[in-house]
Design a protein around this motif. Sequence first.
Motif, PDB file in Angstrom:
ATOM      1  N   ALA A   1       8.778  13.758  16.623  1.00  0.00           N
ATOM      2  CA  ALA A   1       8.128  13.966  15.323  1.00  0.00           C
ATOM      3  C   ALA A   1       8.038  12.650  14.555  1.00  0.00           C
ATOM      4  N   THR A   2       6.898  12.401  13.943  1.00  0.00           N
ATOM      5  CA  THR A   2       6.671  11.212  13.123  1.00  0.00           C
ATOM      6  C   THR A   2       6.044  11.626  11.797  1.00  0.00           C
ATOM      7  N   LEU A   3       6.604  11.163  10.692  1.00  0.00           N
ATOM      8  CA  LEU A   3       6.005  11.414   9.382  1.00  0.00           C
ATOM      9  C   LEU A   3       5.116  10.246   9.017  1.00  0.00           C
ATOM     10  N   ILE A   4       3.908  10.544   8.565  1.00  0.00           N
ATOM     11  CA  ILE A   4       2.902   9.520   8.260  1.00  0.00           C
ATOM     12  C   ILE A   4       2.369   9.780   6.860  1.00  0.00           C
TER      13      ILE A   4
ATOM     14  N   THR B   1       0.811  -1.216   0.000  1.00  0.00           N
ATOM     15  CA  THR B   1       0.000   0.000   0.000  1.00  0.00           C
ATOM     16  C   THR B   1       0.843   1.264   0.000  1.00  0.00           C
ATOM     17  N   GLY B   2       2.110   1.132   0.391  1.00  0.00           N
ATOM     18  CA  GLY B   2       2.979   2.298   0.485  1.00  0.00           C
ATOM     19  C   GLY B   2       2.807   3.087   1.758  1.00  0.00           C
ATOM     20  N   GLU B   3       1.931   2.633   2.655  1.00  0.00           N
ATOM     21  CA  GLU B   3       1.694   3.363   3.901  1.00  0.00           C
ATOM     22  C   GLU B   3       2.907   3.237   4.827  1.00  0.00           C
TER      23      GLU B   3
ATOM     24  N   THR C   1       1.574  14.592   6.536  1.00  0.00           N
ATOM     25  CA  THR C   1       1.013  14.475   7.885  1.00  0.00           C
ATOM     26  C   THR C   1       2.133  14.231   8.883  1.00  0.00           C
ATOM     27  N   VAL C   2       2.190  15.080   9.896  1.00  0.00           N
ATOM     28  CA  VAL C   2       3.199  14.972  10.947  1.00  0.00           C
ATOM     29  C   VAL C   2       2.512  14.621  12.255  1.00  0.00           C
ATOM     30  N   GLY C   3       2.995  13.581  12.910  1.00  0.00           N
ATOM     31  CA  GLY C   3       2.478  13.199  14.213  1.00  0.00           C
ATOM     32  C   GLY C   3       3.366  13.737  15.315  1.00  0.00           C
ATOM     33  N   GLY C   4       2.767  14.136  16.423  1.00  0.00           N
ATOM     34  CA  GLY C   4       3.528  14.650  17.551  1.00  0.00           C
ATOM     35  C   GLY C   4       2.575  14.973  18.682  1.00  0.00           C
TER      36      GLY C   4
END
Length: 468
Positions: A410-413, A385-387, A459-462
Motif C-alpha cells: 500500500a502507498t499513500l499519494i 508543493t507538498g506532494e 489516493t491509495v496505490g497498490g
Amino acid sequence: MISKKLAIEVLNCALSTGADYAEIFYEDSHTVSVALENGKVETSSSNSLNGVGLRLLKENQCIYGYTNDLTRKGLLALADSLNKSFSGKQIVFVDHLDKVKAKDRNKIKQDYDSIPLEEKVALLKEADDAIAALNDPRIIRRICRMNLWHRGVAVFNSKSLWFKRDTQFAHSAVGAIATDGKGFQQGYEGVGCQDDLSFYKTEAGSLVIAAKKAANTALALLSAAECPAGKMPVVIGNGFGGVLFHESCGHPLEASAVSKGLSFYKPEQIGTLVASPLVSAVDDSTIPYEWGSIDIDDEGVPGEKRILIKNGKLQDFMIDDLSGRRMNRKGNGACRRQNYRYVPTSRMSNTYICAGKSTPEEIIKATKLGLYAVSFGGGQVDPSTGEFNFGCSEAYIIRDGKVCEMVKGATLIGKGFEILKNIDMVGNDLRLAVGFCGASSGRVYTSVGQPTLRVSECTVGGRGGELK
C-alpha cells in the motif's frame, strides 16, 4: 573543551573583517554499537567524535568551516580562513562571555559508559529469544541492534553568550525476516529514549514486545494480499503514523524552507485556515526525556513548545536565527545539526498532531470501506508543493466498520495540505514514536506522533485492483 579566553580570541578573529555574527560549536561525543544476528553477537564497536564548527554571518550570508585541530593555532587558522570571505572593518567585538542557563530536562541518571557490555547484550538477547521462541521455521533471520550515544556540546557566540549541554541517547532496532519459499517479508520496530537503560524494562520500551510485533508482522505479510488502489477513506494509526505529517507538512513548516519561498506555507498565511478545524499540531522540544527533546538548541536558544497549527489555523513556524533574518523573526529554539561538521538550521524535535475526542474504535466503526494504515516505511515529499508518496509497512482493509485482512504494497499519494483539510475524525489516543530525520544539517533524532485519525479521502496505490 576549549577555554572561554580562547573562544573570545577566535570569535574576534572571525569577526575582524566585518561579519556581524560568529559562533563556535564544540562537540565531544562517544558512540557504542552492539548488534546480534540470530542470537550471536555480530558486531560490537565504539567511536568518538571531537571537533569544532565555526559559523560566520553577515546579513543573509553564511560561511561555515570545521576542524578537529583544537589547538589555539588550529582554531585561529580556521577563523582566519573563513573571515577572508568578507572585507570590511570589525563592527562586533566580544570581550566577555556570559553563561546561558537552561532547564536540565534530560538529566543523565546513569552514564551508559558505566554499564557493562554484558548487560547491554542481555537486553538484546531477551528480544532475540522472544522471536526464537515462536519456533517458526519461516523466520530465517533475527536482527537486534543497540546504539548508545553520549554527547557533550558547548557553544560560544558573538552575542557574548555561551552554554554547554550534556546528553545521552539509546536507540534499539529489532527485526525479523521471513520467507515462504516464494518471497521475503520483513518486520521492524524501533525503540529509543534519552533515559537510562531502565527504560527498556518498561512496557513502552520493552524490546521483547517490539520483537514479537516485528516477527508477527513479517509472518503475516507472507500471506497478505496486494493492496487495492483508488481513492478511499484512510484511517492512520497513532504513534509512527505521525511520520506522514512530519514529512508532508512538518518540513514545509521549517523556516529554512519558508524563508526562501521553498514551502507551500507562507508567513502571510498565519491566522488562516490551512487544515481541518479538528487539527492542532505542535513541535515541542520541552518534554522531559522524550527522544527529540532539547534543553537548548544549537544557537543557544532555550527549547520551546511551538504551536504550529491550532484548530486548523496556521500559528507559527520552526525558526533558526539565519532563516529568521529573512523573515524578520528571531529563532525560537528550533536550530539543530547532526554534529560539528554540519551547518545548523531549523529542524523538528517532537512533532505531533494533538489528541481529539473520538476513540479509535469509533473511528474504525464509522468507516464502511477503506484502508487502515498502521505504520509507514519509506517515502518522498517535495516541501515546495507538498506532494508525497509513502509506503505502508503495515496496513489492513476496513469493511463495515471492522478491521479485516492485512494487505501489502500500500502507498499513500497526495499533497500534505490537502490531507490536513480532509481529516474528519481525530482520536484520543495520542502516542509518540522515535525516529531519525535527515536534511541539510544532517541526521537528527526526532519524535513523530499523532492519535488515530481518519482522512475522508486519499489516493491509495497498490497492485490489488479496485477495492471491493
